[in-house]
Write a protein that holds these residues in place. Structure first.
Motif, PDB file in Angstrom:
ATOM      1  N   GLU A 184       0.845  -1.205   0.000  1.00 14.31           N
ATOM      2  CA  GLU A 184       0.000   0.000   0.000  1.00 14.31           C
ATOM      3  C   GLU A 184       0.880   1.255   0.000  1.00 14.31           C
ATOM      4  O   GLU A 184       2.104   1.165   0.129  1.00 14.31           O
ATOM      5  CB  GLU A 184      -0.899  -0.003   1.245  1.00 14.31           C
ATOM      6  N   ASN A 185       0.235   2.414  -0.071  1.00 16.81           N
ATOM      7  CA  ASN A 185       1.005   3.665  -0.140  1.00 16.81           C
ATOM      8  C   ASN A 185       1.892   3.903   1.076  1.00 16.81           C
ATOM      9  O   ASN A 185       2.942   4.521   0.973  1.00 16.81           O
ATOM     10  CB  ASN A 185       0.062   4.860  -0.311  1.00 16.81           C
ATOM     11  N   ASP A 186       1.466   3.400   2.233  1.00 17.80           N
ATOM     12  CA  ASP A 186       2.287   3.615   3.422  1.00 17.80           C
ATOM     13  C   ASP A 186       3.378   2.545   3.553  1.00 17.80           C
ATOM     14  O   ASP A 186       4.072   2.479   4.554  1.00 17.80           O
ATOM     15  CB  ASP A 186       1.407   3.644   4.684  1.00 17.80           C
ATOM     16  N   GLY A 187       3.507   1.687   2.550  1.00 21.06           N
ATOM     17  CA  GLY A 187       4.582   0.701   2.534  1.00 21.06           C
ATOM     18  C   GLY A 187       4.238  -0.613   3.211  1.00 21.06           C
ATOM     19  O   GLY A 187       5.048  -1.539   3.222  1.00 21.06           O
ATOM     20  N   THR A 188       3.020  -0.728   3.761  1.00 27.18           N
ATOM     21  CA  THR A 188       2.665  -1.991   4.425  1.00 27.18           C
ATOM     22  C   THR A 188       1.736  -2.817   3.533  1.00 27.18           C
ATOM     23  O   THR A 188       1.298  -2.357   2.475  1.00 27.18           O
ATOM     24  CB  THR A 188       1.951  -1.742   5.776  1.00 27.18           C
ATOM     25  N   LEU A 189       1.428  -4.015   3.989  1.00 29.25           N
ATOM     26  CA  LEU A 189       0.567  -4.895   3.211  1.00 29.25           C
ATOM     27  C   LEU A 189      -0.851  -4.865   3.755  1.00 29.25           C
ATOM     28  O   LEU A 189      -1.057  -4.701   4.953  1.00 29.25           O
ATOM     29  CB  LEU A 189       1.090  -6.327   3.287  1.00 29.25           C
ATOM     30  N   SER A 190      -1.792  -5.057   2.859  1.00 21.62           N
ATOM     31  CA  SER A 190      -3.187  -5.099   3.282  1.00 21.62           C
ATOM     32  C   SER A 190      -3.622  -6.557   3.405  1.00 21.62           C
ATOM     33  O   SER A 190      -3.449  -7.358   2.473  1.00 21.62           O
ATOM     34  CB  SER A 190      -4.039  -4.344   2.248  1.00 21.62           C
ATOM     35  N   ALA A 191      -4.169  -6.904   4.575  1.00 24.76           N
ATOM     36  CA  ALA A 191      -4.623  -8.275   4.804  1.00 24.76           C
ATOM     37  C   ALA A 191      -5.712  -8.637   3.789  1.00 24.76           C
ATOM     38  O   ALA A 191      -5.787  -9.769   3.308  1.00 24.76           O
ATOM     39  CB  ALA A 191      -5.160  -8.411   6.225  1.00 24.76           C
ATOM     40  N   GLN A 192      -6.517  -7.639   3.445  1.00 27.00           N
ATOM     41  CA  GLN A 192      -7.595  -7.858   2.479  1.00 27.00           C
ATOM     42  C   GLN A 192      -7.023  -8.316   1.137  1.00 27.00           C
ATOM     43  O   GLN A 192      -7.501  -9.267   0.522  1.00 27.00           O
ATOM     44  CB  GLN A 192      -8.391  -6.546   2.334  1.00 27.00           C
ATOM     45  N   ILE A 197      -5.534 -12.693  -3.109  1.00 30.70           N
ATOM     46  CA  ILE A 197      -4.662 -13.447  -4.023  1.00 30.70           C
ATOM     47  C   ILE A 197      -4.314 -14.860  -3.535  1.00 30.70           C
ATOM     48  O   ILE A 197      -3.653 -15.618  -4.233  1.00 30.70           O
ATOM     49  CB  ILE A 197      -3.358 -12.692  -4.385  1.00 30.70           C
ATOM     50  N   LEU A 198      -4.756 -15.199  -2.323  1.00 34.28           N
ATOM     51  CA  LEU A 198      -4.517 -16.572  -1.850  1.00 34.28           C
ATOM     52  C   LEU A 198      -5.336 -17.552  -2.687  1.00 34.28           C
ATOM     53  O   LEU A 198      -6.496 -17.289  -2.996  1.00 34.28           O
ATOM     54  CB  LEU A 198      -4.954 -16.714  -0.391  1.00 34.28           C
ATOM     55  N   THR A 199      -4.726 -18.672  -3.045  1.00 31.98           N
ATOM     56  CA  THR A 199      -5.453 -19.714  -3.771  1.00 31.98           C
ATOM     57  C   THR A 199      -5.181 -21.043  -3.057  1.00 31.98           C
ATOM     58  O   THR A 199      -4.280 -21.116  -2.226  1.00 31.98           O
ATOM     59  CB  THR A 199      -4.970 -19.811  -5.237  1.00 31.98           C
ATOM     60  N   PRO A 200      -5.925 -22.086  -3.409  1.00 29.83           N
ATOM     61  CA  PRO A 200      -5.692 -23.375  -2.737  1.00 29.83           C
ATOM     62  C   PRO A 200      -4.269 -23.899  -2.957  1.00 29.83           C
ATOM     63  O   PRO A 200      -3.799 -24.741  -2.199  1.00 29.83           O
ATOM     64  CB  PRO A 200      -6.719 -24.304  -3.400  1.00 29.83           C
TER      65      PRO A 200
END
Ligand SMILES: *Cc1c(COP(=O)(O)O)cnc(C)c1O
Length: 476
Positions: A184-192, A197-200
């Motif tokens: 994200e813009n603040d350099g961290t990751l969004s859990a959402q 993008i998680l797949t089986p």
């Protein structure tokens, strides 16, 4: 110094006890034996001394100047630990000696593993990997073998764009497809976004915490939960552990596998590519997959266990880079838990002090606070065609090692600074003043001077295009 040495030596007294009763027979075949003079040049002792002293003077080292190389943790490592690693009991043993003759060394490995578990919150470590990247590779092989053992086909590894460059390389090398994740813009990751993008078939997510922008992942618990619900494992790149020791433990944050860079956090200087060590740590359910041999304690004797049927095998000759392990152990024992925490607190404080000074004048895309390092983006204040590369070269003229530049790739004209905990306020102030002077005075009033830098070094500005097109690969 003697006192400290005594204290540490009593801690690991057993490590110095080598039983030298065992006779080792040398059977070197005749055709491998030297049969003549090897032809070393004959020079006067003075000339030899001068040659090496001059060479050492050409070397850039922390013992002469500040080394703010972001992502690399160039801190002062106590010289006494070098001395301890050179004690006869550690230095005069051979990795092929029978285990019963190197009980002290094995005890040290055994105890260091326990200490790393305590610092990190993991259950087991193998100290075999020779570098951070090899620790990553080992960790990913463990993950691959784990999924094979439970008959799940998982082929993908998520790697954020704020990760260290070795992460996607290790994942690919271990046979996974890497899936990039934008921060994200603040350099961290969004859990959402992780959820999306998680797949089986996602085997793992590799996270560097704090990330290469020096920012702590504030949604880490949420990310960990989402990943685990998907059956995905969490890999922690612990090369930046010096920002976190004593404050948080990757194991408690939900990570399943990690590596630590002993040559960044635990007292081995690593400029110039000396031997490193990247222990790989796991939670208990992954222990069967760790590299062999494992050092185990059986009836108060330390033994090497090669019989681990699920192990990923052997990664590196013998037990890894043993002297690096000795230094890490001495460092941990001499600082103690409080000292380790204090090192992290001080590292974070130093970085935030510099960040606070710089951010008044220079854009810092990843926000207000940092952990152990931060990244400047001076693009909007650079004038007259001066670029980050010129600033870095000009710093050499002032006697500084240049910070990491143009990394991470997500920051334009990036300058990445890591002051480390061992630098004084005076040193930090001097560096801030110098960088200010280059950017706000020299680049404005004398841009050519900055573009021509360095002029005070023995090698002047290199023509990088020509070096790439017509590389000179021989020195004579
Ligand atoms: C240095 C570093 C690595 C790689 O470690 P090596 O020992 O150089 O292989 C990996 N990740 C991060 C965040 C690092 O800073």
């Amino acid at each position: 110094m003697e006192k400290l040495l005594n204290e540490i030596s009593s801690e690991c007294k057993a490590a110095f006890s080598v039983n030298c009763d065992v006779e080792i027979e040398l059977n070197i075949p005749e055709n491998y034996k030297r049969n003549g003079d090897i032809g070393l040049p004959r020079v006067a002792e003075n000339d030899l001394l001068r040659h090496f002293t001059n060479l050492s003077g050409k070397n850039y080292a922390l013992s002469t100047t500040f080394y703010p190389l972001g992502s690399c943790t160039m801190k002062y490592n106590p010289l006494i630990n070098e001395k301890i690693a050179k004690l006869d009991g550690f230095n005069d043993i051979h990795p092929l000696q029978p285990a019963e003759t190197v009980q002290g060394a094995l005890e040290l490995i055994y105890n260091l593993e326990k200490d790393l578990c305590e610092v990190s919150g993991m259950d087991y470590f193998s100290l075999q990997p020779a570098a951070g990247a090899q620790g990553e590779f080992a960790g990913l092989l463990i993950i691959a073998k784990y999924f094979k053992s439970i008959k799940q086909k998982r082929t993908k590894v998520i790697v954020p764009d704020s990760a260290h460059g070795t992460n996607p390389a290790s994942a690919a090398y271990a046979g996974f497809e890497t899936i990039p994740l934008k921060s994200e813009n603040d350099g961290t990751l969004s859990a959402q976004k992780v959820k999306e993008i998680l797949t089986p078939d996602t085997a793992a997510i590799m996270l560097t915490v704090p990330n290469t922008l020096g920012v702590f992942e504030k949604e880490i618990s949420e990310i960990s939960k989402i990943a685990h619900e998907n059956g995905t494992l969490l890999y922690y790149d612990g090369a930046n552990l010096n920002a976190l020791m004593g404050m948080a433990r990757p194991g408690d944050l939900g990570f399943d596998v990690m590596h630590i860079n002993l040559h960044k956090t635990f007292s081995t200087p690593h400029g110039g590519g000396g031997p490193g060590s990247g222990p790989v740590g796991v939670k208990a359910f992954l222990e069967p997959f760790l590299p062999v041999p494992r050092v185990e304690n059986k009836n108060s004797k330390f033994v090497l266990n090669y019989k681990k049927s699920k192990s990923i095998g052997k990664l590196k000759a013998f037990f890894g880079n043993f002297p690096v392990l000795v230094k890490a152990y001495a460092y941990i024992k001499s600082l103690g838990g409080k000292g380790l925490k204090n090192a992290s607190v001080q590292a974070v404080l130093n970085a935030n002090y510099m960040l606070a000074k710089f951010k008044e004048k220079i854009n810092v895309p990843a926000g207000n606070r940092c952990m152990h390092e931060f990244v400047l983006s001076p693009k909007s204040v650079l004038q007259n065609g001066v670029r980050t590369v010129d600033i870095a070269k000009r710093l050499l003229d002032y006697g500084y090692y240049a910070p990491t530049v143009y990394f991470p790739l997500i920051v334009e004209e990036a300058i990445m600074i890591e002051p480390a905990e061992t630098e004084s306020k005076e040193t930090l102030d001097q560096f801030i003043e110098t960088l200010d002077k280059i950017i706000f005075e020299e680049a404005v009033n004398e841009p050519q001077k900055v573009k021509d830098a360095p002029v005070n070094t023995s090698v002047k500005r290199l023509n990088e295009v020509e070096a790439a097109r017509k590389p000179v690969l021989k020195w004579k």
